[in-house]
Each structure stands twice: as C-alpha cells, then as structure tokens.
Design a protein around this motif. Structure first.
Motif, short mmCIF file in Angstrom:
data_model
loop_
_atom_site.label_atom_id
_atom_site.label_comp_id
_atom_site.label_asym_id
_atom_site.label_seq_id
_atom_site.Cartn_x
_atom_site.Cartn_y
_atom_site.Cartn_z
N UNK A 126 -1.34 13.82 -15.97
CA UNK A 126 0.04 12.81 -15.78
C UNK A 126 0.19 13.08 -14.09
N UNK A 127 0.41 11.90 -13.09
CA UNK A 127 1.12 11.91 -12.81
C UNK A 127 2.84 11.91 -12.76
N UNK A 128 3.72 12.86 -12.02
CA UNK A 128 5.49 12.27 -12.55
C UNK A 128 5.61 12.28 -11.52
N UNK A 129 7.74 10.85 -11.60
CA UNK A 129 8.09 11.12 -10.25
C UNK A 129 9.27 12.02 -10.60
N UNK A 130 10.26 12.95 -9.64
CA UNK A 130 11.22 13.02 -9.47
C UNK A 130 11.92 13.48 -8.61
N UNK A 131 13.07 13.99 -8.27
CA UNK A 131 13.72 14.67 -6.96
C UNK A 131 12.62 14.94 -5.71
N UNK A 132 11.13 16.03 -6.39
CA UNK A 132 10.23 16.15 -5.56
C UNK A 132 9.71 15.39 -5.04
N UNK A 133 9.25 14.12 -5.33
CA UNK A 133 8.13 13.33 -5.03
C UNK A 133 7.30 12.76 -6.08
N UNK A 134 6.77 12.51 -6.18
CA UNK A 134 5.06 12.31 -7.22
C UNK A 134 4.44 13.63 -6.67
N UNK A 153 0.55 -0.55 -0.20
CA UNK A 153 0.39 0.05 -0.27
C UNK A 153 0.99 0.99 -0.02
N UNK A 154 1.09 2.49 -1.11
CA UNK A 154 1.99 3.15 -1.07
C UNK A 154 0.84 3.87 0.71
N UNK A 155 1.99 4.88 0.30
CA UNK A 155 1.96 6.23 2.19
C UNK A 155 0.44 6.54 1.31
N UNK A 156 0.57 7.28 0.53
CA UNK A 156 -0.23 7.82 0.22
C UNK A 156 -1.23 7.95 -1.03
N UNK A 157 -2.15 8.22 -1.29
CA UNK A 157 -2.97 8.60 -2.37
C UNK A 157 -3.45 9.85 -2.96
N UNK A 158 -3.11 10.45 -1.74
CA UNK A 158 -3.11 11.83 -2.80
C UNK A 158 -1.73 12.69 -3.49
N UNK A 159 -2.00 13.09 -4.27
CA UNK A 159 -0.74 13.87 -5.21
C UNK A 159 -0.87 15.30 -5.18
N UNK A 160 -0.12 15.97 -4.70
CA UNK A 160 -0.50 16.82 -4.92
C UNK A 160 0.09 17.69 -6.50
N UNK A 161 -0.99 18.63 -6.47
CA UNK A 161 -0.81 19.16 -8.91
C UNK A 161 0.01 20.35 -8.48
N UNK A 162 1.48 19.82 -9.04
CA UNK A 162 2.43 20.76 -9.58
C UNK A 162 1.90 21.95 -10.36
N UNK A 163 1.28 21.98 -11.41
CA UNK A 163 0.61 23.00 -12.20
C UNK A 163 -0.31 22.61 -13.21
N UNK A 164 -0.86 23.30 -13.69
CA UNK A 164 -2.03 22.97 -15.26
C UNK A 164 -1.14 23.91 -16.08
N UNK A 165 -1.78 23.41 -17.66
CA UNK A 165 -0.80 24.16 -18.71
C UNK A 165 -1.88 23.53 -19.45
N UNK A 166 -1.55 24.24 -20.49
CA UNK A 166 -2.44 24.41 -21.45
C UNK A 166 -2.14 23.09 -22.87
#
Length: 408
Positions: free
Chosen positions: A132-140, A4-17
């Motif tokens: 999309x959900x992305x993963x990088x050094x900042x997390x998901x 089970x993942x730690x959380x199902x909530x992922x912050x929105x980084x941005x909304x773009x065109x």
C-alpha cells in the motif's frame, strides 16, 4: 477538474512479511498473532494510539470476550491485574489502561508500528496486491508485503484493490446508524452498576419523549459503568443515513454526533437526583461506525447459518453475541438470539484479489450476520486467525487463498 500530482514516484519505506492496515481490535489481533508465528510485521494505524474503537472511540463493554481464549483472555486478565476491568456486566474496562497495555504488546513483539499514518491506495500487480501507499508527516511512501491484512473496519484497501463488497441490507442498502460515545463523571455511587436504562426511564417522565427523540433519535440508550468510581460511558447518540466510508458524510456525522452529545448533557440535568451531578468528562477521537462495506469472500455467512448455529469445517471463531440491529429508520433496536455460529476462514479471503485477507467487521457475511459478529471480541479472534494464516503462507510460500480452499 483534475490536478496532476507532483510526482508519480513513491519511495519504498520497507518490505515486510505481513502488513496489517488498521490498529483496532482486529488489527491488533492480526499483528500480534503474526508476530508470534514468526513473521516480520508492519502495522499501520491512522490514529495516535492502538485500540481503535476501544481507545479512540471510547467503546465498552468488551462484547463476546466471554469463553474466548488467546488475546481476548490475555487482555482481560492483564486489565484485571491493573484494576482496569469490571464495570457494567463485569466486561467493561478503562480505555486509558487498554491503550497503555496495547503499547506494551506492540513493543514486546517488535512490531514495526506506523502511527498517524493512513493507507491511501493499493500497490497492484495485475490482481495481486503487493503493498500500500501511505501518507504521514514524512509524505507518501510505499510499504510492500507478502500478505496484507485489511483491518480498516471499512474494507478500504480491499475495495480499492478491486474486491467486491456489499453495503447495508438486501433490497434497499440501508445501513445501521453511527454512535458517538461519550464519557461522564460524577455518577452517583448508589446508581446500580448493571442498570443500563433506569435513568432514561426516569428522564422520559420529566420531558416530552417525542421532542427528545427528534433531537436524539434512539429510545434504548445505555449507561455503561466503568471500573473507576463515578465514571461511565453513555451509548445514546444515533446518527442515521451517514456512510462511514464517505469522507464528507463521515465529517457531517461527527459534527451531528457532538451536537447530540451537547443536547444529551442538557437532558441529564433533569435527572440529577437519579444519576448525580454528572459532567462531560471526555469525547472520543472517532465516531462509532457500525456498518459500511462487507467484503465478499470465498464464503458469505448467511442468515440461515446464524439461525441454525452452523459449524464450519474451517471455523476460526464461534460468535455467541446476538444479532443486534440498530434500526436505520426507527429509534429502536431489533435483537434476536441464535445458538452460536462459526466464522469460517474462507470469509476472510476476498474474491478477485490475491495476497489479501480481511478481519474485523468488514469480513464476508449478510446484513444480519454482520450485526452479530461485528463486536470486538470477534474482531480480535478473526484478526488472530488472519495473522496466523498470513505468517503460515509466508513460511510455506503458499497463497492465503490456497490455505483457505484447502481447509474446507
């Protein structure tokens, strides 16, 4: 077993065109074209530089660049100005200069660029792709957009969003092998620039070719002279029966590719009088994957379209590069020419998923058609068409599918 993942909530980084996933030739073309058409663009790239196979994969020549306009012509002219264009058939280039040039484009066009970032899963609302959900050094994080363009090469986002796809040739699903390019230095100045195979013909006079083909199973390799003195790429390795959109198989392919490079360098010692005191100068960051998913779209480019040179009412790119099939089971290529066929915009519009376009080698076509349109000049052009269409869809508040169907 599942976890089970730690959380199902992922912050929105941005909304773009427009969100472009993948910064290779197709993704670069899509992002720049969309930005030039007035859209706000986020570009996601899993590597540390733009260019995909051009830069991370050490791929050259720049096939199907000839007789094309827009970014294909611009890149050629700018690399010529920097002394970074030439080499084999006068369509090869220096990959470091290419990487620096693409950075300049991204900065000039104010792209929201996310390097070292992987898009892992689609954000869906019914059959509509919202981001999309992305993963990088900042997390998901989540990146949302009005239109998403899948330029991953493998159609990762389209497939995970539920779009249908095909892999391999009809009947058995077997696909083309991968190649790990590698760069050598020390090539003799008098080795003919456009002689791609002479060195190999000399090599097989000095060794047992059957044994050679057991170790490197490809009998028409190419030396690709580059603009800088003494430098060349070798397209020689062949990694068969490894699927590039499967994590474990891709890892094993990379290891096998480097194993073949080591063997190749040993064989090159046998032809020092022909090629020179060559040495291994650079390995690529990614292996060259020729073929994985072909996302089924509103139109599937057929073998007959290729053979007859079919022109399309919504044609966005004329493919002139011949059908080039690296055989899955033999050490050979099967090549045939055609009169030039159109890629229709409909082949960039996947079935069953809304707000999504594809560009590059994962567009909708047959096994043979793909073997012609997969080269980078066509990837750039399909990317540009997708980027312009995405920006137009945002501007006019229309769906990309509606644009496609109304353009027939």
């Amino acid at each position: 077993m599942n976890v089970t993942r730690k959380t199902n909530s992922v912050p929105v980084r941005n909304k773009t065109d427009v969100l472009v996933v993948g910064g290779g030739p197709a993704g670069f073309g899509a992002a720049i074209a969309a930005a030039r058409a007035g859209a706000r663009v986020t570009l996601i790239e899993q590597g540390a530089m733009l260019g995909g196979m051009w830069t991370l994969g050490l791929l050259s020549p720049y096939f199907d660049n000839w007789n094309k306009q827009d970014l294909n012509l611009e890149l050629k002219q700018k690399l010529q100005e920097r002394g970074a264009w030439g080499g084999l058939w006068d369509i090869s280039f220096d990959h470091v200069a290419m990487a620096m040039l693409l950075d300049e484009y991204a900065i000039k066009h104010e792209l929201d660029l996310m390097l070292c970032t992987m898009a892992t899963e689609p954000v869906m609302e019914g059959n509509t792709l919202r981001g999309v959900i992305v993963e990088n050094k900042s997390g998901a994080q989540a990146v949302l957009a009005d239109v998403i363009i899948d330029c991953t090469g493998d159609g990762d986002i389209a497939a995970r969003a539920g779009a249908p796809f095909e892999i391999g040739r009809a009947g058995d699903g077997v696909f083309q092998p991968m190649t790990m390019m590698f760069k050598i230095g020390g090539v003799r100045d008098d080795y003919p620039r456009d002689d791609i195979i002479g060195w190999y013909n000399e090599l097989v006079k000095r060794c047992d070719e059957k044994e050679l083909l057991r170790e490197i199973p490809y009998n028409y390799p190419a030396i690709i002279r580059l603009p800088r003195r003494g430098e060349a790429l070798l397209q020689w390795t062949h990694v068969k029966h490894h699927l590039g959109c499967d994590g474990e198989q891709l890892t094993n392919a990379i290891l096998e590719g480097r194993k073949q490079v080591r063997k190749a360098m040993k064989y090159l010692e046998l032809i020092r009088p022909v090629l020179g005191e060559v040495y291994l100068l650079e390995l690529p960051s990614v292996i060259g994957v020729r073929e994985t998913r072909r996302i089924t779209g509103e139109y599937v480019i057929s073998d007959e379209d290729v053979k007859t040179g079919r022109k399309q009412p919504d044609g966005i790119c004329c493919v002139t590069f011949g059908v080039d099939i690296h055989e899955p089971e033999k050490p050979e290529q099967t090549c045939w020419t055609h009169p030039g066929f159109d890629i229709p915009f409909r082949s960039l519009v996947p079935l069953k998923v809304e707000n999504l376009l594809t560009a590059g080698r994962c567009i909708s076509g047959s096994f043979a058609a793909h073997a012609a349109y997969r080269v980078t000049g066509n990837c750039v052009t399909t990317g540009e068409a997708a980027g312009r269409a995405a920006a137009r869809a945002v501007r006019e508040n229309r769906s990309v599918r509606d644009l496609a169907l109304s353009s027939r």
